[in-house]
Design an enzyme around this catalytic site. Structure first.
Site, short mmCIF file in Angstrom:
data_model
loop_
_atom_site.label_atom_id
_atom_site.label_comp_id
_atom_site.label_asym_id
_atom_site.label_seq_id
_atom_site.Cartn_x
_atom_site.Cartn_y
_atom_site.Cartn_z
N ASP A 1 5.55 46.72 -53.22
CA ASP A 1 5.69 46.61 -54.66
C ASP A 1 6.06 45.16 -54.95
O ASP A 1 6.94 44.60 -54.29
CB ASP A 1 6.73 47.56 -55.24
CG ASP A 1 6.50 47.73 -56.73
OD1 ASP A 1 5.49 48.35 -57.10
OD2 ASP A 1 7.28 47.20 -57.55
N HIS B 1 5.05 35.31 -51.02
CA HIS B 1 6.10 36.33 -51.01
C HIS B 1 5.78 37.45 -50.03
O HIS B 1 6.62 37.90 -49.28
CB HIS B 1 6.28 36.87 -52.43
CG HIS B 1 4.99 37.26 -53.11
ND1 HIS B 1 3.89 36.42 -53.14
CD2 HIS B 1 4.59 38.40 -53.74
CE1 HIS B 1 2.90 37.03 -53.78
NE2 HIS B 1 3.30 38.22 -54.15
N THR C 1 -1.72 51.44 -50.91
CA THR C 1 -1.99 50.67 -52.13
C THR C 1 -3.37 51.03 -52.65
O THR C 1 -4.25 51.39 -51.87
CB THR C 1 -1.91 49.14 -51.88
OG1 THR C 1 -2.17 48.47 -53.12
CG2 THR C 1 -2.91 48.66 -50.85
N TYR D 1 -1.99 37.30 -60.83
CA TYR D 1 -1.48 36.08 -61.48
C TYR D 1 -1.67 34.81 -60.64
O TYR D 1 -1.16 33.75 -61.00
CB TYR D 1 0.01 36.27 -61.79
CG TYR D 1 0.32 37.41 -62.74
CD1 TYR D 1 0.33 37.22 -64.12
CD2 TYR D 1 0.60 38.69 -62.26
CE1 TYR D 1 0.61 38.27 -64.99
CE2 TYR D 1 0.89 39.74 -63.12
CZ TYR D 1 0.89 39.52 -64.48
OH TYR D 1 1.17 40.56 -65.34
N PHE E 1 -5.81 37.13 -56.42
CA PHE E 1 -5.90 38.19 -57.42
C PHE E 1 -4.73 38.05 -58.39
O PHE E 1 -3.86 37.19 -58.23
CB PHE E 1 -5.91 39.57 -56.74
CG PHE E 1 -4.64 39.90 -56.00
CD1 PHE E 1 -4.43 39.45 -54.71
CD2 PHE E 1 -3.64 40.66 -56.60
CE1 PHE E 1 -3.25 39.74 -54.03
CE2 PHE E 1 -2.46 40.98 -55.92
CZ PHE E 1 -2.27 40.51 -54.63
N GLY F 1 -6.90 43.65 -53.82
CA GLY F 1 -6.40 42.32 -53.41
C GLY F 1 -5.26 42.45 -52.43
O GLY F 1 -5.22 41.77 -51.39
#
Ligand code: ITT
Length: 211
Positions: free
Chosen positions: A74, A195, A13, A162, A160, A17
């Site tokens: 993702d 999540h 990544t 939203y 970070f 965040g």
């Protein structure tokens, strides 16, 4: 047959965040994690039409470039009243300057245009698709979500993306108001709420040695 992660792992990544969260999730397993940024790996184009497809693109690209197993996430925010948008385009809605206040404001404007002013019309969920890819082509994949409601104005400065607009179901504080342990800490420290934490638990079951 599932495959266990041993030795070194690249965290594929370029999002600081996410990198911090993925490092924290892996820490108890004693995996030596190096980021794609530290290795100077290029960011592949995310051309997939699902979270899972894009996670696989990122993990496979990093595994091939580094010769090491690579771990990618993702993820994104799906808003029910917007037919699941921004979804896989969540990062793109923030533009090249990664302005998530602008992205949250855009979502809010669209919700207002649709008369989505009460919590029942402001349902949303975050999705995280995780993929671990090995240089020989083997992949392991999992996906999970957390349901919630969008609040306005955004609240909190933690996390970070939203996070400040997302109130997870059953909680009074947004992800932006929670500590990292509250957002994604695993038992016994946290509830494994986010999540990414939920997806990680599934991944740990198949790919990591029990603690
Ligand atoms: P990499 O592809 O390099 O991992 P990215 O930021 O481009 O970084 P994605 O393509 O998966 O990652 O985009 C996901 C976006 O969704 C991310 O930029 C965040 O804005 C948002 N997002 C994902 N997980 C989030 C979380 O836990 N909290 C807040 N926003 C999140």
């Amino acid at each position: 047959m599932h495959r266990r992660i041993t030795g070194q792992l690249v965290i594929a990544t370029h999002n600081p965040g996410k990198l911090a969260e993925m490092r924290e999730l892996l820490a108890p397993y004693g995996i030596a994690a190096i980021s794609a940024g530290e290795l100077g790996l290029a960011e592949p184009e995310e051309t997939g039409d699902s979270f899972q497809a894009n996670a696989r693109i990122k993990a496979v690209a990093a595994a091939n470039a580094s010769g090491l197993p690579a771990f990618a996430d993702d993820s994104g925010l799906c808003v029910d009243a917007l037919d699941g948008a921004p979804g896989i385009h969540s990062a793109r809605w923030a533009g090249p300057s990664k302005d998530f206040l602008a992205a949250m404001t855009r979502i809010e404007r669209l919700l207002q245009e649709r008369g989505a002013t009460t919590p029942d019309k402001r349902k949303a969920h975050f999705v995280s698709a995780l993929c671990v890819a090995w240089p020989d082509g083997h992949v392991e994949e999992v996906e999970a979500r957390v349901d919630g409601t969008l609040v306005w104005p955004p609240r909190g400065t933690a996390g970070f993306g939203y996070d400040p607009a997302f109130l997870p179901d059953g909680h009074q504080r947004t992800f932006g108001e929670m500590t990292s342990i509250e957002k994604h800490g695993l038992p016994p420290l946290g509830l494994g709420l986010s999540h990414r934490a939920r997806a990680f638990v599934k991944l740990a079951e198949i790919c990591l040695e029990p603690r």
